[in-house]
Design an enzyme around this catalytic site. Structure first.
Site, PDB file in Angstrom:
ATOM      1  N   GLY A  96      -5.590   9.116   1.624  1.00  0.00           N
ATOM      2  CA  GLY A  96      -4.698   7.955   1.517  1.00  0.00           C
ATOM      3  C   GLY A  96      -3.629   8.167   0.445  1.00  0.00           C
ATOM      4  CD  GLU A 121      -6.291  -2.180   3.377  1.00  0.00           C
ATOM      5  OE1 GLU A 121      -7.283  -2.186   2.609  1.00  0.00           O
ATOM      6  OE2 GLU A 121      -5.301  -2.910   3.184  1.00  0.00           O
ATOM      7  N   GLY A 152      -8.753   5.194   5.638  1.00  0.00           N
ATOM      8  CA  GLY A 152      -9.579   6.396   5.532  1.00  0.00           C
ATOM      9  C   GLY A 152      -9.944   6.638   4.086  1.00  0.00           C
ATOM     10  CB  SER A 153     -11.034   9.701   2.371  1.00  0.00           C
ATOM     11  OG  SER A 153      -9.940  10.559   2.607  1.00  0.00           O
ATOM     12  CG  ASN A 154      -9.282   6.557  -3.162  1.00  0.00           C
ATOM     13  OD1 ASN A 154      -8.662   6.986  -4.104  1.00  0.00           O
ATOM     14  ND2 ASN A 154      -9.383   5.263  -2.882  1.00  0.00           N
ATOM     15  CE  LYS A 170      -4.815  11.921  12.621  1.00  0.00           C
ATOM     16  NZ  LYS A 170      -6.142  12.038  13.244  1.00  0.00           N
ATOM     17  CD  GLU A 188     -15.932   4.529   0.765  1.00  0.00           C
ATOM     18  OE1 GLU A 188     -15.071   5.414   0.929  1.00  0.00           O
ATOM     19  OE2 GLU A 188     -15.800   3.363   1.187  1.00  0.00           O
ATOM     20  CB  CYS A 206     -13.939   0.317   3.725  1.00  0.00           C
ATOM     21  SG  CYS A 206     -13.212  -0.938   4.742  1.00  0.00           S
TER      22      CYS A 206
END
Ligand SMILES: NC(=O)C1=CN([C@@H]2O[C@H](COP(=O)(O)OP(=O)(O)OC[C@H]3O[C@@H](n4cnc5c(N)ncnc54)[C@H](O)[C@@H]3O)[C@@H](O)[C@H]2O)C=CC1
Ligand SMILES: O=C(O)CCC(=O)C(=O)O
Length: 485
Positions: free
Chosen positions: A235, A252, A230-232, A177, A387, A286
């Site tokens: 994730g 990650e 992707g984002s924290n 995806k 971030e 990142c």
């Protein structure tokens, strides 16, 4: 004149429209009036079909030899290489990075495919001496089964390939995806896999809303492993969902990467690396440099050189040869970055350059933000902690290496970090004391080599590593075998 096409899902070896009969437009962030293509707005039924196809293909694929699976990856690499210019141009149109960056990334995709094709011929285990001298004890590797691949928009070719290629070579089938923002580019990569002749169901792509399709992948009982970048926030959800049902997961996520410029640094080198590491891809990596921690004795000299170059950066459409920095990839990203800049000013940071949308008329239709440099930033400020994922550098002044490392480590992330120094003892202190998965000396914080392990510590990653031979640890389980005649 660019003509947008409609791209379908790829399920069980066939291109299929979503069962919703709905598509979404993918837009050019350099010109929001231009549609790049239409992609499917899939439903859970479409995902189910893809998982069923991947499950059905699982046994046939794992029974092929590693070298035979490798042959398919070599063919896919050749396809991507043949279409490199077309894929790179689509990537630039769809997410904004400059054409040379997009070509470099696509070439990297080719190299990753070839690297993992070669992995099909390399060792997958060790012989271990048994206490029984008449027995043979060894380890082997078994694929997980079906692997779910959830990817972001910032590296629309390299990240999907560095997840799918190892998944496939070690014998897994894949449900992929991509980020909806770059699903057209992803579809071109799927066309390359199709042309390489992979058996039906071995690789499948379903596009759609992350909260629906991505979350359902994380929850799906027939997906044995989930790899996510992707984002924290997302994730963590993906990890929790996978953990709750006993599936393997690999995350990650973010970074807040520091570069330390020591008193004895080569300032020209440090300036170039700060600009390249912080502002290439418009800061949307990142591994991007976001905090620049500079020794007070050379602070003014470094700042002058940095501003001199940053102020001359040419902003524009990534398709134009003169452009050094493209737009942000989406309206969401644009709003987020501008809001962080506002916060930086509100919290007392001094804006040295940039901070705005860019004044030229040709920038009006795109999500452009000028390269931005702040000073007087302290570690407790929001822009020193969160971030930003945009072209924003924060200068921080320190009086010693120890103070620099303390500030560098004072964040929840730990992906990559670099130092500029000529002193071996400063290098060794940095190497030992910095909290980061990727430690770089006299080199920018971004830039990853596909044959080396990639990942971070603290909240940047879930502990595992991607790329290189380290990938085998996520995409397989170890079988310890004891044989007694
Ligand atoms: N580590 C990295 O390389 C990246 C970091 N980011 C960070 O995340 C921020 C937001 O970017 P987004 O694109 O919104 O990231 P995101 O984390 O929402 O999206 C990444 C992927 O996850 C999918 N997704 C979204 N919600 C999901 C869910 N509930 N379950 C499963 N999958 C889901 C998305 O569709 C996409 O494919 C950026 O500003 C940046 O700070 C974003 C992209 C890449
Ligand atoms: O620095 C790089 O080339 C890789 C960056 C990356 O993996 C990311 O931004 O997700």
């Amino acid at each position: 004149m660019f003509e947008p096409q409609t791209f379908l899902n790829y399920i069980g070896g066939e291109w299929k429209a979503a069962s919703s009969n709905m598509v979404e437009a993918s837009m050019n962030p350099a010109n929001r009036h231009e549609t790049v293509g239409y992609i499917q707005k899939s439903t859970l039924d479409d995902l189910e079909e893809a998982v069923v196809a991947a499950r059905a293909a699982k046994m046939g694929w794992r029974k092929l030899s590693g070298p035979a699976r490798g042959e398919f990856l070599y063919k896919a690499a050749n396809q991507v290489e043949q279409r490199l210019d077309e894929i790179a141009e689509m990537m630039t149109r769809e997410m904004g990075k400059t054409l040379p960056e997009a070509k470099g990334e696509t070439a990297r995709g080719v190299a990753i495919l070839r690297y993992y094709a070669g992995e099909g011929m390399r060792s997958i285990g060790d012989v271990i001496p048994s206490t029984d001298s008449t027995a043979l004890m060894f380890t082997s590797r078994a694929p997980l089964g079906v692997v779910g691949v959830i990817t972001p928009w910032n590296f629309p070719v390299a990240i999907p390939i560095w997840k799918m290629a190892p998944a496939l070579i070690y014998g897994n089938t894949v449900v992929f995806k991509p980020a909806q923002e770059t699903a057209v580019t992803a579809a071109l990569i799927m066309e390359c896999f199709q042309a390489a002749g992979l058996p039906a169901g071995v690789i499948n792509m379903v596009t759609g809303d992350g909260g629906l399709i991505g979350q359902a992948m994380a929850d799906h009982p027939d997906i044995q492993g989930i790899t996510f970048t992707g984002s924290n926030a997302v994730g963590k959800k993906v990890g929790q969902s996978a953990l709750a049902r006993g599936a393997k997961y690999q995350l990650e996520m973010g970074g807040k990467n520091p570069v330390i410029v020591a008193r004895d640094a080569d300032l020209d080198l440090a300036v170039d690396a700060t600009i390249s590491g912080g502002l290439k891809s418009t800061g949307q990596k990142c591994t991007a440099t976001s905090r620049v921690i500079v020794h007070s004795e050379i602070y003014e000299a470094f700042k002058t050189k940095l501003l001199d170059k940053v102020q001359n950066i040419r902003l524009g459409s990534g398709l134009e040869a003169a452009t050094w920095m493209g737009p942000l990839a989406s309206e969401n990203q644009y709003r987020t970055v501008l809001s962080y800049i506002t916060k930086g000013v509100e919290e007392g940071g001094t804006l040295l350059c940039g901070g705005g949308k860019g004044q030229r008329q040709d920038l009006e239709a795109g999500y452009f933000v000028e390269p931005t440099v702040f000073e007087n930033i302290s570690s407790s400020m929001t822009i020193a902690q969160e971030e930003i994922f945009g072209p924003v550098l924060a200068l921080m002044k320190v009086d010693s290496l120890e103070e620099a490392i303390e500030i560098a480590n004072d964040v929840k992330f730990g992906l990559s970090a670099s130092i500029f120094t000529r002193d071996i003892s400063s290098m060794l202190t940095f190497l030992q004391d910095i909290d980061a998965g990727m430690v770089r000396i006299n080199a920018e914080s971004a830039g990853v080599e596909l044959q080396a392990p990639f990942g971070g510590v603290k909240q940047s990653s879930s502990g595992s590593r991607e790329q290189g031979q380290a990938a085998i640890d996520f995409y397989t389980d170890i079988k310890t075998v004891f044989v007694k005649a």
